[in-house]
Design a protein around this motif. Structure first.
Motif, PDB file in Angstrom:
ATOM      1  N   THR A 155       0.920  -1.181   0.121  1.00 24.43           N
ATOM      2  CA  THR A 155      -0.199  -0.111  -0.010  1.00 24.43           C
ATOM      3  C   THR A 155       0.915   1.151  -0.070  1.00 24.43           C
ATOM      4  OG1 THR A 155      -1.812  -1.078   1.221  1.00 24.43           O
ATOM      5  CG2 THR A 155      -1.763   1.229   1.163  1.00 24.43           C
ATOM      6  N   LEU A 156       0.490   2.099  -0.804  1.00 20.64           N
ATOM      7  CA  LEU A 156       1.446   3.371  -0.762  1.00 20.64           C
ATOM      8  C   LEU A 156       0.457   4.470  -0.357  1.00 20.64           C
ATOM      9  CD1 LEU A 156       3.679   5.163  -2.125  1.00 20.64           C
ATOM     10  CD2 LEU A 156       2.116   5.408  -3.947  1.00 20.64           C
ATOM     11  N   SER A 157       1.147   5.352   0.726  1.00 25.10           N
ATOM     12  CA  SER A 157       0.344   6.399   1.328  1.00 25.10           C
ATOM     13  C   SER A 157       1.177   7.811   1.067  1.00 25.10           C
ATOM     14  CB  SER A 157       0.560   6.088   2.706  1.00 25.10           C
ATOM     15  OG  SER A 157      -0.269   4.951   3.241  1.00 25.10           O
ATOM     16  N   GLY A 158       0.438   8.773   1.006  1.00 25.63           N
ATOM     17  CA  GLY A 158       0.872  10.035   0.888  1.00 25.63           C
ATOM     18  C   GLY A 158       0.060  11.212   1.775  1.00 25.63           C
ATOM     19  N   GLU A 159       0.892  11.931   2.266  1.00 25.42           N
ATOM     20  CA  GLU A 159       0.219  12.838   3.254  1.00 25.42           C
ATOM     21  C   GLU A 159       0.934  14.349   3.383  1.00 25.42           C
ATOM     22  OE1 GLU A 159      -0.734  12.426   7.818  1.00 25.42           O
ATOM     23  OE2 GLU A 159       1.308  12.255   7.408  1.00 25.42           O
ATOM     24  N   ILE A 160       0.074  15.321   3.502  1.00 17.99           N
ATOM     25  CA  ILE A 160       0.427  16.772   3.718  1.00 17.99           C
ATOM     26  C   ILE A 160      -0.013  16.989   5.073  1.00 17.99           C
ATOM     27  CG2 ILE A 160      -1.964  17.550   2.556  1.00 17.99           C
ATOM     28  CD1 ILE A 160       1.825  19.142   2.225  1.00 17.99           C
ATOM     29  N   TRP A 161       0.795  17.791   5.808  1.00 14.96           N
ATOM     30  CA  TRP A 161       0.533  18.097   7.118  1.00 14.96           C
ATOM     31  C   TRP A 161       0.846  19.519   7.454  1.00 14.96           C
ATOM     32  CZ3 TRP A 161       4.519  19.313  10.026  1.00 14.96           C
ATOM     33  CH2 TRP A 161       5.878  18.989   9.585  1.00 14.96           C
ATOM     34  N   HIS A 162       0.367  20.282   8.440  1.00 15.99           N
ATOM     35  CA  HIS A 162       0.669  21.522   8.973  1.00 15.99           C
ATOM     36  C   HIS A 162       0.552  21.702  10.367  1.00 15.99           C
ATOM     37  CE1 HIS A 162      -0.962  25.525   9.914  1.00 15.99           C
ATOM     38  NE2 HIS A 162       0.097  25.964   9.457  1.00 15.99           N
ATOM     39  N   PHE A 163       1.467  22.535  10.792  1.00 19.41           N
ATOM     40  CA  PHE A 163       1.527  23.027  12.438  1.00 19.41           C
ATOM     41  C   PHE A 163       1.903  24.471  12.436  1.00 19.41           C
ATOM     42  CE2 PHE A 163       1.729  18.309  12.786  1.00 19.41           C
ATOM     43  CZ  PHE A 163       0.798  18.191  13.974  1.00 19.41           C
ATOM     44  N   THR A 164       0.951  25.086  13.213  1.00 20.94           N
ATOM     45  CA  THR A 164       1.441  26.576  13.667  1.00 20.94           C
ATOM     46  C   THR A 164       2.868  26.446  14.874  1.00 20.94           C
ATOM     47  OG1 THR A 164       0.008  26.803  15.276  1.00 20.94           O
ATOM     48  CG2 THR A 164      -0.673  27.461  13.168  1.00 20.94           C
ATOM     49  N   GLN A 165       3.639  27.196  14.583  1.00 22.94           N
ATOM     50  CA  GLN A 165       4.846  27.104  15.633  1.00 22.94           C
ATOM     51  C   GLN A 165       4.645  28.658  16.234  1.00 22.94           C
ATOM     52  OE1 GLN A 165       7.432  26.708  12.276  1.00 22.94           O
ATOM     53  NE2 GLN A 165       8.507  24.846  13.275  1.00 22.94           N
ATOM     54  N   PRO A 166       3.985  28.705  17.441  1.00 27.34           N
ATOM     55  CA  PRO A 166       3.513  30.157  18.015  1.00 27.34           C
ATOM     56  C   PRO A 166       4.917  30.634  18.678  1.00 27.34           C
ATOM     57  CG  PRO A 166       2.754  27.997  19.306  1.00 27.34           C
ATOM     58  CD  PRO A 166       3.191  27.659  17.966  1.00 27.34           C
ATOM     59  N   PHE A 167       5.870  29.853  19.037  1.00 26.17           N
ATOM     60  CA  PHE A 167       7.023  30.330  19.692  1.00 26.17           C
ATOM     61  C   PHE A 167       8.070  30.954  18.718  1.00 26.17           C
ATOM     62  CE2 PHE A 167       5.472  27.875  23.156  1.00 26.17           C
ATOM     63  CZ  PHE A 167       5.269  28.834  24.307  1.00 26.17           C
ATOM     64  N   LEU A 168       7.918  30.373  17.368  1.00 22.60           N
ATOM     65  CA  LEU A 168       8.898  30.688  16.203  1.00 22.60           C
ATOM     66  C   LEU A 168       8.192  31.789  15.354  1.00 22.60           C
ATOM     67  CD1 LEU A 168      10.421  27.037  15.305  1.00 22.60           C
ATOM     68  CD2 LEU A 168      11.650  28.896  16.885  1.00 22.60           C
ATOM     69  N   HIS A 169       6.902  32.001  15.661  1.00 15.80           N
ATOM     70  CA  HIS A 169       6.020  32.698  14.716  1.00 15.80           C
ATOM     71  C   HIS A 169       6.320  32.185  13.581  1.00 15.80           C
ATOM     72  CE1 HIS A 169       5.540  35.515  17.915  1.00 15.80           C
ATOM     73  NE2 HIS A 169       6.836  35.506  18.220  1.00 15.80           N
ATOM     74  N   GLY A 170       6.337  31.038  12.993  1.00 19.62           N
ATOM     75  CA  GLY A 170       5.970  30.376  11.591  1.00 19.62           C
ATOM     76  C   GLY A 170       5.210  29.286  11.737  1.00 19.62           C
ATOM     77  N   HIS A 171       5.525  28.615  10.685  1.00 20.56           N
ATOM     78  CA  HIS A 171       4.569  27.453  10.158  1.00 20.56           C
ATOM     79  C   HIS A 171       5.552  26.092   9.878  1.00 20.56           C
ATOM     80  CE1 HIS A 171       0.789  29.651  10.171  1.00 20.56           C
ATOM     81  NE2 HIS A 171       1.665  30.524   9.915  1.00 20.56           N
ATOM     82  N   ALA A 172       5.287  24.952  10.457  1.00 20.23           N
ATOM     83  CA  ALA A 172       5.731  23.826   9.912  1.00 20.23           C
ATOM     84  C   ALA A 172       4.804  23.166   9.193  1.00 20.23           C
ATOM     85  CB  ALA A 172       6.056  22.787  11.125  1.00 20.23           C
ATOM     86  N   ILE A 173       5.294  22.698   7.844  1.00 19.33           N
ATOM     87  CA  ILE A 173       4.553  21.915   6.606  1.00 19.33           C
ATOM     88  C   ILE A 173       5.421  21.033   6.179  1.00 19.33           C
ATOM     89  CG2 ILE A 173       3.329  22.301   4.506  1.00 19.33           C
ATOM     90  CD1 ILE A 173       3.078  25.236   5.138  1.00 19.33           C
ATOM     91  N   GLY A 174       4.884  19.935   5.941  1.00 22.85           N
ATOM     92  CA  GLY A 174       5.597  18.519   5.396  1.00 22.85           C
ATOM     93  C   GLY A 174       4.848  17.654   4.408  1.00 22.85           C
ATOM     94  N   SER A 175       5.704  17.081   3.696  1.00 22.29           N
ATOM     95  CA  SER A 175       4.752  16.041   2.651  1.00 22.29           C
ATOM     96  C   SER A 175       5.542  14.761   3.220  1.00 22.29           C
ATOM     97  CB  SER A 175       5.281  16.449   1.333  1.00 22.29           C
ATOM     98  OG  SER A 175       4.732  15.562   0.329  1.00 22.29           O
TER      99      SER A 175
END
Length: 263
Positions: free
Chosen positions: A199-219
């Motif tokens: 089985t092949l799986s693909g995913e996109i995810w996102h988290f805010t980073q409140p202490f870095l004032h940024g966003h973590a995004i991954g594939s």
């Protein structure tokens, strides 16, 4: 006498049918319900009364808190009833390099539970909620989305035209010193059988980073192989898509459902 014989015969047939059904149910092998290796967690639960282990090794490089990090991770799941599951997750061994310093340590231990609000089937999604609390903080450098003190999740899973999806919405509480801030996250994982037991799986995810004032995004991309109903092997990688995301992660592991009830 004839009526008595017929009654006895019917009783014997009923008893035989019930015994055969019970033996069939007992001989039927339960099936693992892997939650790894994706960020998304399935809304569906593990088989009731069976203990499931999700074990893996993760290697990561270039993140805000470290230059390299490798760890052993373990998650245990046990469903008490069809709509309630208990969970425990930990990283008992972490090796990392940060700020020119290399060390070993133990990461966090999380305890939680997941409850199904609305069971689904096929294209009708199963909807669930879950809660995790950090019971122990080892103080080792964390991945880009941090280490929540408390986490609340809304989960949905379904099968649509041969594809399976798991979607999560997350509200986390991050703590730094005496400061507490909310973190918001979303993830969507889609999987599809490709050949035989693969089985092949693909995913996109996102988290805010409140202490870095940024966003973590991954594939994330992963391949899994169902060696048998109770054992699923997996391997894959994750690529960070922002400057404050962990640049690369690679992982390998397995999900194993004990084939017999422990109690």
């Amino acid at each position: 006498m004839t009526k008595l014989v017929l009654v006895c015969l019917c009783a014997a047939l009923t008893l035989f049918a019930r015994t055969a059904a019970g033996q069939s149910e007992a001989n039927e092998e339960p099936e693992a319900n892997p939650g790894r290796p994706t960020v998304s967690t399935p809304a569906t639960l593990t088989p009731v009364g069976y203990l499931q282990f999700e074990t893996g090794v993760l290697g990561a490089s270039h993140s805000p808190e470290f230059s390299s990090r490798s760890s052993l991770n373990e998650t245990m799941k046990f469903s008490l009833i069809p709509r309630l599951e208990l969970l425990a997750s930990s990283e008992p061994l972490v090796h990392y390099s940060a700020a020119g310093h290399t060390s070993n340590g133990v990461a966090e231990v999380f305890l939680g539970a997941q409850a199904v609000l609305n069971p689904g089937e096929g294209a009708k999604p199963t909807v669930a909620v879950s809660y995790f609390h950090r019971a122990y903080d080892g103080g080792t450098p964390e991945l880009d989305f941090g280490s929540p003190a408390n986490s609340f999740l809304l989960l949905a899973s379904a099968d649509v035209k041969g594809f399976h999806y798991d979607a999560n919405a997350m509200l986390n509480e991050l703590v730094q010193g005496n400061v507490r801030r909310p973190q918001f996250g979303q993830s969507l994982s889609i999987s599809h059988p490709i050949r035989g037991r693969f089985t092949l799986s693909g995913e996109i995810w996102h988290f805010t980073q409140p202490f870095l004032h940024g966003h973590a995004i991954g594939s994330l991309w992963a391949m899994s192989y169902a060696a048998r109903k109770t054992l699923v092997l997996d391997a894959g990688f994750n690529r960070g898509l922002t400057g404050t995301s962990t640049h690369w992660e690679a992982f390998v592991g397995f999900t194993y459902l004990l084939p017999h009830r422990p109690f």
